[in-house]
Design a protein around this motif. Structure first.
Motif, short mmCIF file in Angstrom:
data_model
loop_
_atom_site.label_atom_id
_atom_site.label_comp_id
_atom_site.label_asym_id
_atom_site.label_seq_id
_atom_site.Cartn_x
_atom_site.Cartn_y
_atom_site.Cartn_z
N GLU A 68 0.81 -1.21 0.00
CA GLU A 68 0.00 0.00 0.00
C GLU A 68 0.85 1.26 0.00
O GLU A 68 1.79 1.40 0.79
CB GLU A 68 -0.95 0.03 1.19
N LEU A 70 0.40 5.81 -0.69
CA LEU A 70 -0.56 6.92 -0.71
C LEU A 70 0.06 8.03 -1.54
O LEU A 70 1.02 8.68 -1.10
CB LEU A 70 -0.90 7.42 0.69
N HIS A 133 -3.12 1.91 -3.74
CA HIS A 133 -3.51 2.85 -2.70
C HIS A 133 -5.02 3.06 -2.75
O HIS A 133 -5.68 2.69 -3.73
CB HIS A 133 -2.76 4.19 -2.82
N GLN A 135 -7.32 6.29 -2.58
CA GLN A 135 -7.09 7.72 -2.64
C GLN A 135 -8.25 8.42 -3.35
O GLN A 135 -9.01 7.81 -4.10
CB GLN A 135 -5.76 7.99 -3.37
N THR A 155 -13.50 8.05 -3.71
CA THR A 155 -12.33 7.29 -3.27
C THR A 155 -12.25 6.01 -4.08
O THR A 155 -13.24 5.29 -4.20
CB THR A 155 -12.42 6.95 -1.78
#
Length: 568
Positions: A68, A70, A133, A135, A155
């Motif tokens: 993962e 971001l 991710h 986001q 998202t």
């Protein structure tokens, strides 16, 4: 959690602008509130559901080796210029400049940025990699609607695979297919995997996961015989064969004053039926006027045209440029005798004769047109929309066509972004090779909405336990000490057994409490009241199907905990 202390603003009336069940119920149940068109706040209940969807996604991504990240929401325009998408997706992109005059944009997706990070890889020994991710994305959707199903801000879980070759990409694609299937099953969905267009993402192959629903905005074609399934942007079929009557000699021009539509031309008789007309559409492709032909009773799918020609630079021709090139306006256009312009025809026109088409003179048409003889087709390309009942391209059985919600999409990107961003590695022989990429997406809010579309009834939402905001609600329906003590004991017992429970301690009528619990969709309700307590029992209601049983107060928490565990 105690209901009296929670922010759960339920509503008795449907919002005026809501048509989709998920839109109505998520607003009424106090899960979401609209801030502006296409933008929603997740309230505490909504955030609890989203967090559970995200947890399932993270678990399944971890099961196939996902790491993962971001990444930022604001991107420099220069990166998107390098990939060629700064202009190609301009209509949905929000662009702006900072105080230094640098071009920036809000992320519509993250292929470019992940590929940029992958440029730090240098050797085949570092591959394969799988990065993802969860986001925020922002796409300036022109017609947001249906609550969380079509929004501008959302998202997304997007993941990206990096391999040395196509065989590695195939493995990662298959792993994602399996992981997505598990994600959907765990959240209570049973989507159909369909062939799809890759659209602006590019690449060689893509699969969409579609949940049948009248709230959907996509259409899919499915064969129950052999399992063929495709989005209508990709679907093909075998239309019913047509026998043409003979026409001797060249095409004949005839007057059609004021006729501009297929339907108006049909009024001239059977020889001008829609299936006997040639519909001529003018597009500008890569700056050049191009004619696209199909049967009059067929509809063009522009994404098929885009995919077939391999360009995003396509738009309908303007009347002035059409008139200058062909001498007539739309409604009187045809390709007979046309030279100097590319002509693309749908294969359903191949071999057809005695057809009717525009004469490239306003208010005139031609009859007796033989396609192969009278029209110089440069390319045959399937551009038409598949209709229900047409033959499956695999087995010939009739196709079903229905609406569906896209809940996931996986793409084989190839080397488009790695080449643009300089993501290359050395192979075993020391040769530099571009990394082969895949891209895989699931929208969290759309997933929530799709679950509601699939799981609701006349009273409200029926959440699967796996994504419910709370797994059980304890509802006392009396204010006497015995009822309060019993309800508190069951509530504590549920928490001690790991059940996510809420105690409805509000001073409201029982009907209000029951209605709210059903609207919100909590899977299990324990009703505690003086009459049943006097008989040594409480009522346990399963939201799905409203199945009811009784249990002694001391055993109620264990009964619910066992039921919840069986459904998690």
């Amino acid at each position: 959690m105690r209901w009296s202390q929670a922010f759960i603003p339920t509503l008795r009336q449907d919002p005026a602008d809501a048509d989709a069940a998920s839109h109505r119920l998520l607003v009424r149940g106090g899960f979401i509130r609209q801030l502006m068109s296409g933008s929603y706040s997740l309230l505490p209940l909504g955030r609890r559901v989203a967090a559970k969807v995200e947890r399932i996604i993270r678990e399944e991504m971890g099961s196939i080796g996902g790491q993962e990240f971001l990444l930022p929401v604001v991107h420099p325009g220069e990166v998107w210029r390098r990939s060629g998408r700064w202009d190609s997706v301009d209509e949905i992109m929000v662009k702006f400049r900072d105080r230094r005059g640098v071009d920036l944009l809000l992320a519509v997706t993250h292929e470019e940025i992940f590929a940029l990070l992958a440029a730090e890889l240098s050797s085949y020994r570092q591959l394969p990699q799988l990065w993802y991710h969860l986001q925020t994305k922002f796409r300036d959707e022109p017609r947001p609607k249906a609550g969380l199903l079509r929004v501008r801000e959302f998202t997304m879980k997007d993941s990206y695979s990096f391999d040395l070759d196509a065989a590695g990409l195939d493995r990662q694609f298959a792993n994602h297919f399996a992981a997505y299937t598990r994600i959907f099953r765990r959240t209570g969905l049973e989507p159909i995997a369909v062939q799809a267009s890759s659209g602006v993402m590019g690449g060689s192959e893509s699969v969409e996961f579609m949940v049948p629903s009248e709230a959907g905005e996509d259409f899919v074609a499915v064969c129950r015989g052999c399992g063929y399934a495709a989005n209508l942007e990709r679907a093909t079929s075998t239309p019913a064969s047509v026998e043409d009557t003979l026409w001797e000699g060249p095409p004949e021009r005839f007057p059609t004053p004021g006729v501009r539509t297929i339907a108006a031309l049909e009024a001239f008789g059977d020889f001008a039926a829609a299936g006997r007309q040639i519909k001529t559409m003018a597009y500008v492709v890569d700056g050049r006027l191009t004619l696209v032909l199909l049967r009059g009773d067929h509809e063009v799918v522009e994404q098929k045209l885009i995919d077939g020609l391999g360009t995003q630079d396509i738009r309908p021709g303007h009347p002035d440029e059409i008139g200058e090139a062909l001498g007539a306006l739309p409604g009187s256009l045809g390709a007979v005798g046309v030279t100097g312009l590319p002509v693309i025809a749908d294969p359903s026109l191949r071999g057809r004769g005695n057809m009717v088409t525009g004469a490239n003179r306003d208010d005139w048409h031609l009859r007796g047109v033989t396609v192969d003889r009278d029209i110089a087709v440069d390319r045959w390309l399937d551009v038409r929309r598949v209709e229900p009942g047409e033959g499956c391209p695999g087995c010939g059985e009739p196709l079903e066509v229905f609406k569906a919600i896209e809940v996931g999409h996986i793409f084989k990107l190839g080397t488009k972004y790695s080449e643009a961003m300089g993501a290359r590695v050395l192979d075993e022989e020391g040769r530099e090779r571009p990394i082969v990429m895949g891209s895989y997406g699931i929208g969290v809010g759309r997933q929530m909405a799709a679950v509601v579309e699939a799981h609701h009834d006349e009273a409200g939402i029926v959440w699967p336990v796996s994504v419910a905001p709370f797994e059980a609600v304890v509802t006392p329906v009396g204010s006497d000490d015995a009822t309060t003590i019993a309800a508190e004991g069951i509530y504590r017992g549920l928490l001690e057994r790991g059940v996510e429970a809420i105690l409805d301690d509000r001073e409201e009528r029982p009907g209000v409490k029951f209605a709210d619990a059903e609207l919100v969709g909590i899977p299990y309700r324990v009703t505690v009241g003086p009459r049943r307590l006097a008989q040594g029992e409480v009522e346990v209601v399963r939201r799905r199907g409203r199945e009811t049983q009784t249990a002694p107060p001391a055993a109620a928490a264990a009964v619910v905990a066992a039921a919840v565990a069986a459904e998690r």
